[in-house]
Write a protein that holds these residues in place. Structure first.
Motif, PDB file in Angstrom:
ATOM      1  N   TYR A  54       0.718  -1.264  -0.055  1.00  0.00           N
ATOM      2  CA  TYR A  54      -0.026   0.060   0.059  1.00  0.00           C
ATOM      3  C   TYR A  54       0.820   1.094  -0.017  1.00  0.00           C
ATOM      4  CZ  TYR A  54      -3.587   3.244   1.803  1.00  0.00           C
ATOM      5  OH  TYR A  54      -4.498   4.358   1.979  1.00  0.00           O
ATOM      6  N   HIS A  55       0.537   2.191  -0.766  1.00  0.00           N
ATOM      7  CA  HIS A  55       0.995   3.411  -0.719  1.00  0.00           C
ATOM      8  C   HIS A  55       0.467   4.410   0.063  1.00  0.00           C
ATOM      9  CE1 HIS A  55       3.487   2.936  -5.153  1.00  0.00           C
ATOM     10  NE2 HIS A  55       3.925   2.063  -4.150  1.00  0.00           N
ATOM     11  N   SER A  56       1.432   5.015   0.863  1.00  0.00           N
ATOM     12  CA  SER A  56       0.366   6.124   1.969  1.00  0.00           C
ATOM     13  C   SER A  56       1.330   7.355   1.985  1.00  0.00           C
ATOM     14  CB  SER A  56       0.615   5.398   3.225  1.00  0.00           C
ATOM     15  OG  SER A  56       1.758   5.395   3.888  1.00  0.00           O
ATOM     16  N   SER A  57       0.408   8.337   2.276  1.00  0.00           N
ATOM     17  CA  SER A  57       1.070   9.550   2.316  1.00  0.00           C
ATOM     18  C   SER A  57       1.531  10.309   0.989  1.00  0.00           C
ATOM     19  CB  SER A  57       2.166   9.743   3.372  1.00  0.00           C
ATOM     20  OG  SER A  57       1.766   9.462   4.825  1.00  0.00           O
ATOM     21  N   GLY A  62      -3.123   4.094  -2.107  1.00  0.00           N
ATOM     22  CA  GLY A  62      -3.719   2.740  -2.336  1.00  0.00           C
ATOM     23  C   GLY A  62      -2.947   1.595  -2.608  1.00  0.00           C
ATOM     24  N   ILE A  63      -3.591   0.350  -2.718  1.00  0.00           N
ATOM     25  CA  ILE A  63      -2.757  -0.845  -3.111  1.00  0.00           C
ATOM     26  C   ILE A  63      -2.040  -0.823  -4.327  1.00  0.00           C
ATOM     27  CG2 ILE A  63      -3.084  -3.462  -3.339  1.00  0.00           C
ATOM     28  CD1 ILE A  63      -5.424  -3.307  -1.273  1.00  0.00           C
ATOM     29  N   ALA A  64      -1.027  -0.881  -4.566  1.00  0.00           N
ATOM     30  CA  ALA A  64       0.017  -0.656  -5.640  1.00  0.00           C
ATOM     31  C   ALA A  64       0.295  -2.160  -6.206  1.00  0.00           C
ATOM     32  CB  ALA A  64       0.983   0.160  -5.586  1.00  0.00           C
ATOM     33  N   GLY A  65       0.276  -3.239  -5.343  1.00  0.00           N
ATOM     34  CA  GLY A  65       0.842  -4.468  -5.806  1.00  0.00           C
ATOM     35  C   GLY A  65       0.653  -5.468  -4.755  1.00  0.00           C
ATOM     36  N   LEU A  66       1.302  -6.607  -5.150  1.00  0.00           N
ATOM     37  CA  LEU A  66       1.084  -8.010  -4.580  1.00  0.00           C
ATOM     38  C   LEU A  66       2.450  -8.457  -3.937  1.00  0.00           C
ATOM     39  CD1 LEU A  66      -1.937  -9.792  -6.182  1.00  0.00           C
ATOM     40  CD2 LEU A  66      -1.983  -8.020  -4.376  1.00  0.00           C
TER      41      LEU A  66
END
Length: 154
Positions: A54-57, A62-66
């Motif tokens: 998850y990309h924050s700040s 949002g979720i960018a990968g697994l």
DNA sequence: GCCAACGTTGGC
DNA sequence: GCCAACGTTGGC
């Protein structure tokens, strides 16, 4: 996979692209400085667990990968480095306070935005979305994991 | 153990 | 930059 997690990272610091370009597409997850999240790293995670990256700040959270957990809990090297922003003068090599684990990319995905997560009934109960949540690592249920996969593959 | 002050997180 | 929410610190 035994367990599932959502792990937040500021993309300026460690983005899904950094992970993708790292040797073996693996990075040590360092800098966790919250005891509850530390305990997840230490006690609850197992190699093979799934990770929602998850990309924050950032402008587009949002979720960018697994990814997956790919190593054991080890002392976080940054706690001993006086030049690191994560330096902890109270931690000693004899009894390290903070831990890290290797994380390996499974695949980069489209961005599953925070707004879309909030708007998805199957994800409404996610711990990361709870009011006041400040943990950088939160457990994810199998149902939530599968709901995320379904959204990403749709 | 209480709790006020302070620091951090993180979306907006 | 704002600010709600929560964690940590430290005096008592």
């Amino acid at each position: 996979m035994p367990g599932y997690w959502l792990m937040k990272s500021e993309p300026d610091e460690a983005s899904i692209d950094h992970l993708s370009q790292a040797p073996q597409q693996t990075l040590p997850w360092t800098g966790v400085r919250n005891y509850q999240a530390r305990n997840f790293l230490r006690d609850a995670m197992q190699p093979g667990d799934g990770v929602l990256f998850y990309h924050s700040s950032c402008p587009a959270p949002g979720i960018a990968g697994l990814a997956r957990i790919s190593g054991p809990a080890l002392p976080d090297t940054t706690q001993f480095d006086p030049r690191s922003p994560y330096f902890d003068p109270k931690s000693t090599p004899d009894s390290p306070r903070w831990l890290q684990r290797d994380v390996t990319l499974l695949r980069k995905t489209r961005l599953l935005s925070l707004a879309e997560m909030k708007a998805t009934p199957a994800l409404a109960g996610m711990q990361v979305l709870r009011r006041g949540n400040r943990l950088s690592i939160t457990p994810v249920t199998r149902e939530e994991w599968q709901a995320v996969l379904a959204l990403l593959d749709a």
